[in-house]
Design a protein around this motif. Sequence first.
Motif, PDB file in Angstrom:
ATOM      1  N   ARG A 125       0.860  -1.202   0.000  1.00 14.31           N
ATOM      2  CA  ARG A 125       0.000   0.000   0.000  1.00 14.31           C
ATOM      3  C   ARG A 125       0.893   1.247   0.000  1.00 14.31           C
ATOM      4  O   ARG A 125       1.794   1.369   0.840  1.00 14.31           O
ATOM      5  CB  ARG A 125      -0.902  -0.024   1.236  1.00 14.31           C
ATOM      6  CG  ARG A 125      -1.956  -1.142   1.215  1.00 14.31           C
ATOM      7  CD  ARG A 125      -2.567  -1.376   2.580  1.00 14.31           C
ATOM      8  NE  ARG A 125      -1.531  -1.799   3.546  1.00 14.31           N
ATOM      9  CZ  ARG A 125      -1.747  -1.946   4.839  1.00 14.31           C
ATOM     10  NH1 ARG A 125      -2.954  -1.701   5.343  1.00 14.31           N
ATOM     11  NH2 ARG A 125      -0.787  -2.351   5.652  1.00 14.31           N
ATOM     12  N   ILE A 126       0.578   2.146  -0.904  1.00 15.43           N
ATOM     13  CA  ILE A 126       1.438   3.326  -1.148  1.00 15.43           C
ATOM     14  C   ILE A 126       0.598   4.589  -1.020  1.00 15.43           C
ATOM     15  O   ILE A 126      -0.526   4.660  -1.546  1.00 15.43           O
ATOM     16  CB  ILE A 126       2.083   3.265  -2.538  1.00 15.43           C
ATOM     17  CG1 ILE A 126       2.953   1.998  -2.662  1.00 15.43           C
ATOM     18  CG2 ILE A 126       2.914   4.504  -2.820  1.00 15.43           C
ATOM     19  CD1 ILE A 126       3.484   1.756  -4.060  1.00 15.43           C
ATOM     20  N   LEU A 127       1.147   5.589  -0.322  1.00 12.41           N
ATOM     21  CA  LEU A 127       0.535   6.923  -0.239  1.00 12.41           C
ATOM     22  C   LEU A 127       1.329   7.852  -1.162  1.00 12.41           C
ATOM     23  O   LEU A 127       2.514   8.093  -0.958  1.00 12.41           O
ATOM     24  CB  LEU A 127       0.577   7.449   1.205  1.00 12.41           C
ATOM     25  CG  LEU A 127       0.039   8.883   1.404  1.00 12.41           C
ATOM     26  CD1 LEU A 127      -1.423   9.001   0.969  1.00 12.41           C
ATOM     27  CD2 LEU A 127       0.215   9.308   2.868  1.00 12.41           C
ATOM     28  N   PHE A 128       0.669   8.393  -2.205  1.00 15.53           N
ATOM     29  CA  PHE A 128       1.320   9.254  -3.208  1.00 15.53           C
ATOM     30  C   PHE A 128       0.879  10.696  -2.972  1.00 15.53           C
ATOM     31  O   PHE A 128      -0.309  11.010  -3.062  1.00 15.53           O
ATOM     32  CB  PHE A 128       0.935   8.813  -4.629  1.00 15.53           C
ATOM     33  CG  PHE A 128       1.896   9.265  -5.678  1.00 15.53           C
ATOM     34  CD1 PHE A 128       2.715   8.362  -6.339  1.00 15.53           C
ATOM     35  CD2 PHE A 128       2.007  10.607  -6.019  1.00 15.53           C
ATOM     36  CE1 PHE A 128       3.598   8.776  -7.315  1.00 15.53           C
ATOM     37  CE2 PHE A 128       2.889  11.027  -6.990  1.00 15.53           C
ATOM     38  CZ  PHE A 128       3.688  10.105  -7.647  1.00 15.53           C
ATOM     39  N   ALA A 135      -3.430  11.382   7.475  1.00 11.62           N
ATOM     40  CA  ALA A 135      -3.808  10.013   7.093  1.00 11.62           C
ATOM     41  C   ALA A 135      -2.855   8.997   7.726  1.00 11.62           C
ATOM     42  O   ALA A 135      -3.268   7.926   8.186  1.00 11.62           O
ATOM     43  CB  ALA A 135      -3.791   9.883   5.568  1.00 11.62           C
ATOM     44  N   VAL A 136      -1.575   9.327   7.781  1.00  8.87           N
ATOM     45  CA  VAL A 136      -0.599   8.427   8.406  1.00  8.87           C
ATOM     46  C   VAL A 136      -0.824   8.367   9.915  1.00  8.87           C
ATOM     47  O   VAL A 136      -0.711   7.308  10.539  1.00  8.87           O
ATOM     48  CB  VAL A 136       0.837   8.884   8.077  1.00  8.87           C
ATOM     49  CG1 VAL A 136       1.864   8.025   8.824  1.00  8.87           C
ATOM     50  CG2 VAL A 136       1.098   8.805   6.574  1.00  8.87           C
ATOM     51  N   ARG A 137      -1.156   9.528  10.500  1.00  3.26           N
ATOM     52  CA  ARG A 137      -1.393   9.558  11.942  1.00  3.26           C
ATOM     53  C   ARG A 137      -2.591   8.683  12.318  1.00  3.26           C
ATOM     54  O   ARG A 137      -2.573   7.997  13.344  1.00  3.26           O
ATOM     55  CB  ARG A 137      -1.595  11.003  12.393  1.00  3.26           C
ATOM     56  CG  ARG A 137      -1.809  11.123  13.923  1.00  3.26           C
ATOM     57  CD  ARG A 137      -1.950  12.568  14.362  1.00  3.26           C
ATOM     58  NE  ARG A 137      -0.683  13.250  14.296  1.00  3.26           N
ATOM     59  CZ  ARG A 137      -0.391  14.218  13.434  1.00  3.26           C
ATOM     60  NH1 ARG A 137      -1.313  14.587  12.567  1.00  3.26           N
ATOM     61  NH2 ARG A 137       0.780  14.793  13.427  1.00  3.26           N
ATOM     62  N   LYS A 138      -3.652   8.730  11.505  1.00  3.76           N
ATOM     63  CA  LYS A 138      -4.855   7.950  11.796  1.00  3.76           C
ATOM     64  C   LYS A 138      -4.588   6.454  11.667  1.00  3.76           C
ATOM     65  O   LYS A 138      -5.162   5.641  12.388  1.00  3.76           O
ATOM     66  CB  LYS A 138      -5.993   8.356  10.858  1.00  3.76           C
ATOM     67  CG  LYS A 138      -6.565   9.728  11.178  1.00  3.76           C
ATOM     68  CD  LYS A 138      -7.705  10.056  10.218  1.00  3.76           C
ATOM     69  CE  LYS A 138      -8.324  11.428  10.553  1.00  3.76           C
ATOM     70  NZ  LYS A 138      -9.424  11.753   9.610  1.00  3.76           N
ATOM     71  N   THR A 143      -3.295  15.522  -2.459  1.00  2.00           N
ATOM     72  CA  THR A 143      -2.670  16.733  -2.988  1.00  2.00           C
ATOM     73  C   THR A 143      -2.373  17.741  -1.896  1.00  2.00           C
ATOM     74  O   THR A 143      -1.744  18.772  -2.161  1.00  2.00           O
ATOM     75  CB  THR A 143      -3.599  17.392  -4.031  1.00  2.00           C
ATOM     76  OG1 THR A 143      -4.854  17.682  -3.425  1.00  2.00           O
ATOM     77  CG2 THR A 143      -3.780  16.483  -5.226  1.00  2.00           C
ATOM     78  N   ASP A 144      -2.805  17.460  -0.649  1.00  2.00           N
ATOM     79  CA  ASP A 144      -2.542  18.349   0.487  1.00  2.00           C
ATOM     80  C   ASP A 144      -1.591  17.634   1.431  1.00  2.00           C
ATOM     81  O   ASP A 144      -1.930  16.597   2.016  1.00  2.00           O
ATOM     82  CB  ASP A 144      -3.847  18.685   1.205  1.00  2.00           C
ATOM     83  CG  ASP A 144      -3.653  19.717   2.310  1.00  2.00           C
ATOM     84  OD1 ASP A 144      -2.497  19.914   2.758  1.00  2.00           O
ATOM     85  OD2 ASP A 144      -4.660  20.330   2.712  1.00  2.00           O
ATOM     86  N   PRO A 145      -0.356  18.149   1.614  1.00  2.00           N
ATOM     87  CA  PRO A 145       0.611  17.438   2.470  1.00  2.00           C
ATOM     88  C   PRO A 145       0.141  17.317   3.918  1.00  2.00           C
ATOM     89  O   PRO A 145       0.452  16.332   4.591  1.00  2.00           O
ATOM     90  CB  PRO A 145       1.879  18.290   2.352  1.00  2.00           C
ATOM     91  CG  PRO A 145       1.433  19.611   1.847  1.00  2.00           C
ATOM     92  CD  PRO A 145       0.236  19.372   1.007  1.00  2.00           C
ATOM     93  N   LEU A 146      -0.597  18.316   4.422  1.00  2.00           N
ATOM     94  CA  LEU A 146      -1.089  18.245   5.808  1.00  2.00           C
ATOM     95  C   LEU A 146      -2.085  17.097   5.962  1.00  2.00           C
ATOM     96  O   LEU A 146      -2.059  16.348   6.963  1.00  2.00           O
ATOM     97  CB  LEU A 146      -1.733  19.570   6.188  1.00  2.00           C
ATOM     98  CG  LEU A 146      -0.768  20.780   6.260  1.00  2.00           C
ATOM     99  CD1 LEU A 146      -1.544  22.059   6.502  1.00  2.00           C
ATOM    100  CD2 LEU A 146       0.271  20.567   7.348  1.00  2.00           C
ATOM    101  N   VAL A 172      -2.791   2.128  -4.233  1.00  2.00           N
ATOM    102  CA  VAL A 172      -2.262   3.491  -4.144  1.00  2.00           C
ATOM    103  C   VAL A 172      -3.340   4.427  -3.629  1.00  2.00           C
ATOM    104  O   VAL A 172      -4.486   4.439  -4.132  1.00  2.00           O
ATOM    105  CB  VAL A 172      -1.765   3.974  -5.520  1.00  2.00           C
ATOM    106  CG1 VAL A 172      -1.196   5.376  -5.402  1.00  2.00           C
ATOM    107  CG2 VAL A 172      -0.710   3.011  -6.079  1.00  2.00           C
ATOM    108  N   PHE A 173      -2.968   5.197  -2.573  1.00  2.00           N
ATOM    109  CA  PHE A 173      -3.811   6.265  -2.042  1.00  2.00           C
ATOM    110  C   PHE A 173      -3.137   7.590  -2.411  1.00  2.00           C
ATOM    111  O   PHE A 173      -1.922   7.730  -2.291  1.00  2.00           O
ATOM    112  CB  PHE A 173      -3.943   6.152  -0.513  1.00  2.00           C
ATOM    113  CG  PHE A 173      -4.480   4.823  -0.064  1.00  2.00           C
ATOM    114  CD1 PHE A 173      -5.849   4.644   0.084  1.00  2.00           C
ATOM    115  CD2 PHE A 173      -3.628   3.738   0.194  1.00  2.00           C
ATOM    116  CE1 PHE A 173      -6.348   3.418   0.505  1.00  2.00           C
ATOM    117  CE2 PHE A 173      -4.134   2.526   0.606  1.00  2.00           C
ATOM    118  CZ  PHE A 173      -5.496   2.347   0.758  1.00  2.00           C
ATOM    119  N   THR A 174      -3.929   8.558  -2.853  1.00  2.00           N
ATOM    120  CA  THR A 174      -3.341   9.824  -3.307  1.00  2.00           C
ATOM    121  C   THR A 174      -3.812  10.969  -2.425  1.00  2.00           C
ATOM    122  O   THR A 174      -4.891  10.913  -1.826  1.00  2.00           O
ATOM    123  CB  THR A 174      -3.738  10.112  -4.770  1.00  2.00           C
ATOM    124  OG1 THR A 174      -5.150  10.257  -4.856  1.00  2.00           O
ATOM    125  CG2 THR A 174      -3.257   8.991  -5.684  1.00  2.00           C
TER     126      THR A 174
END
Length: 898
Positions: free
Chosen positions: A777-780, A814-817, A806-809, A802-804
Amino acid sequence: MQAKKQAGPVLFFWILFAYIGFISGQGPARAEEFHEPRHLLLLNSYNQRMSWVKDIVLAVEDVLDPDNNNILLHIDNMDAKQFHGPDYFEAYKSYLRVKYGNSRFSLVLSSDNHAFDFLLKYREELFPGVPVVFCGVNDFRPDLIKGVNKFTGVAEVFSARKTVELALALHPGTEEIFIINDFLETGRAWQRDIDTALEGLKKRTRITYSENLPIRELMEKITHLDDHALVLLGVYFADRDGRYFTYEKIGEMIAGASRVPVYCLLEFNMGKGVVGGEVISGYHQGEAMAGMAQKILAGEDPEKIPVLQKGANQIIFDFTQLKRFGLNPSRLPPEALIINQPFSLFQEYKKEILVVAVLMAVLISTIGILIVNIFRRIRAEKQVRKNEEKYRRIFENSVVGFFQSSPGGKLISVNPAFAGMLGYDSPEDMIASIADLETDLYLKVEDRQTYQEILQREGRVDGFEYPVKCKDGSAIWLSNSTRAYFDDKGKPVTYEGVVKDITGIKLAQKEKAEAEQKLMQARKMEAIGTLSGGVAHEFNNLLGIILGNAELAADDTPEENPVRPYLSEIGKACLRGKKIVGQLLSFVRNPRTSQKPIDIGKVTAESFHFLKASLPPSIECRMNLPEKSMAILGDSTEIHQVIINLCNNAAHSMEGRAGILSLTLEERFLEKTESFYDQELEPGRYGVIKVADTGEGIEPHRLDKIFDPFYTTKEVDKGSGLGLSVVLGIIKGHRGGIRIMSRPGHGTEVECCFPLIEERVSESRAEKAELRGGNERILFVDDEAAVVTIGKTSLERVGYTVFTQTDPLMAVEAVRKDPQGFDLVITDLSMPGMNGQSLISMVNKIRPDLKTIVCTGFHDRLEAVGKENLGANALLMKPIRQEDLRKSVRMVLDGKGR
C-alpha cells in the motif's frame, strides 16, 4: 675634403634662406590637399643589423624623406646570410604574399644579390608591373635584366685598379702589393676579379696573394712584409679553420698587425687603421638607388634610366693614417673625403673671421654709445627683478603645478611641483625629456586635439581632465586650467596654466563604478537564479504529466499499432526537455551533469538533421563532417543544445534573405596554450565545431556583451538573450572553449572546442530489466492532481494499492490515523503549506520504519537541503519515467534503498 671647403658658403646661404622664411612667416610649402600616401617596399638581402644594410636604409630615408613626402616605406630583411636555398625563398615568397597581399606598391627597392635574384624570379607573381630599383649587385651583366621590364639600379663594382693606382702614386717606391681575400666563394671570386683588374700593373710592381691560412699565420705573414710593400684588403669573412669575422673587425686586425700601409675596397674597413682607397659605400649605393627612385616617382620611365655601373664608389682616406705614414693630403684627388681630420676654424673660415673682426670693431664703438642707456635701464631692471623674484618664489614653492608652453606643443617652463607629479628630478629634466606634448605627455591624441580646439575657440580651458605619461611610463590623471595669450594679430603666442594631480579621485570614482557594476550583476544573477528555479520546477511538472500520460498510453497500445512510435518520440522529447531545463540554470550555477564517452560527430549530424526541417528554404544548409569518429567526455543532450542554439542564432542573422549556414566538425591539435572567450585551453587534441553564416554580422562593440544573460540584438518578441549564456555554461562544463569572429556585413563564425579522448564510443544496447510489481500500500503525495493521477495509475497497473493526496497536511493526518496502513510514502519536495522534507520528518516521527521516496524538479530547493539531509530512502528527479518510478518503488520496498 671638398665638402668641408664648401661648408662656409653653404652654411651662409642656409641661414639666409631660413631667415627669409622666418620673416615671411611661411616656411616650407605645405600641401593643402590630402593625398593617399605612396607605398614603397625596401627588400634587403641581409639582416638590418649589418652596418652595410644600415647605411643603405639610412641613405634611402635621407634621400626620399618619407615623412615629408607622403611616402610609406616598408622594410623587409631576407637575412640570407643565415637562411637561403630554394625552400626558404619559396616560403619567403608566401610570407610576402600574406603580408603585402593587400598593399599597392608604387616602387620596390632591393639591396644586394639575393633580393635582386628573388625579385627577378617572383616580381611578376608578387608585385606585377611594379618598377624595381636595385643596388649592391655583384657581377652585374646587362643580360641579367634583358627582356625584364621596369628593372634598373646600381651595380656594385669595386675599384681595385683605381685604389692601387692611388696607392702607388702616394708610395712611388712600392715593390710588392700583398692582396688579402678569404677562400669562401665570394673571396675567390674577388681574387679572380682583382687579378684581372690589375693585369696592366704587374709590370710596375710585384703582386702576391694571401693563401688559405689560419688567421694566426696570416697575421704573422703580414707582420713580416717588406717595408716597400703595401697591403690591399679585399673581402675576408672566414679563415681556413672556419673562424668568422665581421668586416669591421678584420680590417682592424689586419691594420693593427701590419707595419706597412693597408688599403681597402669596402667602406666597412675605414676608421680602424686602414689608410684608404676608392671604396664601395653602402650609403652611396643606397643614395644612388634612392635618386633613381625619385625620378620614377616623379613620372620618369624606368626603362629610360640606365643601370649605374660606375660612379657609385667614393674615395675615402683616414687623416690619422696619412699622418702616420707621412702622406700629404694635398696629393689626394679633390673629390676625396678625409675622415678623422682635425677641424681648424680659422683656416676654414678665414674670410668670414676677418669680416666678423671688422664688425666687432664697429660693434665696440657702438657699445660706448649704448652704455649710457644701459645704466638708465639698470635701475628699472632692478625693480623688475624684485617683482620677478617675488613671483618666482610663488612659482617654485607652490604645491600646485604651473607651466608655460608654445602653441606648437613645446614646454617653455614648469615649476618643481609639476615636474614632481610626473616623476622628473627637476623642471629642466622635464623640459629636456618632453620634446612634444602630444607624443611625449598625452596618452590619447584626441585629448590633445580637444584641448587645442577649446583653447583656440574660447581662449581658455577650465578643469580639463585627461591621463598623462610619467617619466617611468606609468600614468596619472591631471586637471588642467589654461589661458592663451595672443599677439596683436590675434595669433596665440603662449599658453600658461595650472595643473592638479587628481589620480586619487579618479581611482576612487573607478572603484565605486566597478563596485556598483558588480553589485548590479550580482543582483541580476540572483534574480535570474530565482526565476530560473521556479520556471524549472513548473516546467518539470508539465513534462512529468506529458511523459506519464505518454507512457501510460503506450502501455495500452499494442506493439503493432502505428501510434506506438509517436508515443515513444513524445517520451524521448520529454526526457530531452528534462535535460534542457537543467541548462536554463547553467549560467547561474555549475551543475554536475552525467558525462560519458560520446561520438561528437554523430551528435552533430543528428542535431543538424533535426534543425534543417525548421529552417526557411531561403537558407542553404551545408554540413562537413569527418569520416572517422571523434570521442569526447560529455552529455549528448547538452551538445545538441549548443548546436541548436548556435544554428538558430545564425539563421536569425539571415532572416528575410538568402544565405548559407554551414556546420563543420574537424580535429585540431593545439601546439601551445590558446585563449578563447574566457578560457585558456592547454595544448592537445580537440574536436572543433564551427558554425558559420553569411548574415549581417556583429558590431565590434557588441562582441564583448553577447555572452551576458538576457543580452540580445533581436527584437523583443524574437529572443530572450539566454541562448549564448547557456552555450557558454555547457562548453565550460565540458572543459572546452568558445570564440566568435564577426564583422558587420561579412557574417559570423563561431568555434567551439572540446577536448578529445582516446576511448571509443561503444554502441551498447540497454537491456530492459524485468520490473516486478507488488501488493503493498502506497501513499502518493503531490500538489499537482495530474501528477498523482499518473502515479496512481502506473503503480496500480503492477499490483500496488495506491492512495493519493494533494494536500501534504492531509497526508500526514492520514498516516497519523492509520500508522500501519501504508508501506511506502512518495512525496513531492516543493509543495504549498509543507515541503516534502518536513512531511517525511513528521511521518517518521509517527512511524520510524515507514519507507519514503522524495520527488523533485526544483534544483534550488534540492541544493539548499542537500540530498543526504532529505531523510528519504530514495530520490527521483522530475519528470519521472514510469519505469524508473516502478523500479525505485520495488527497490525501496525490498530494502535496497538508502
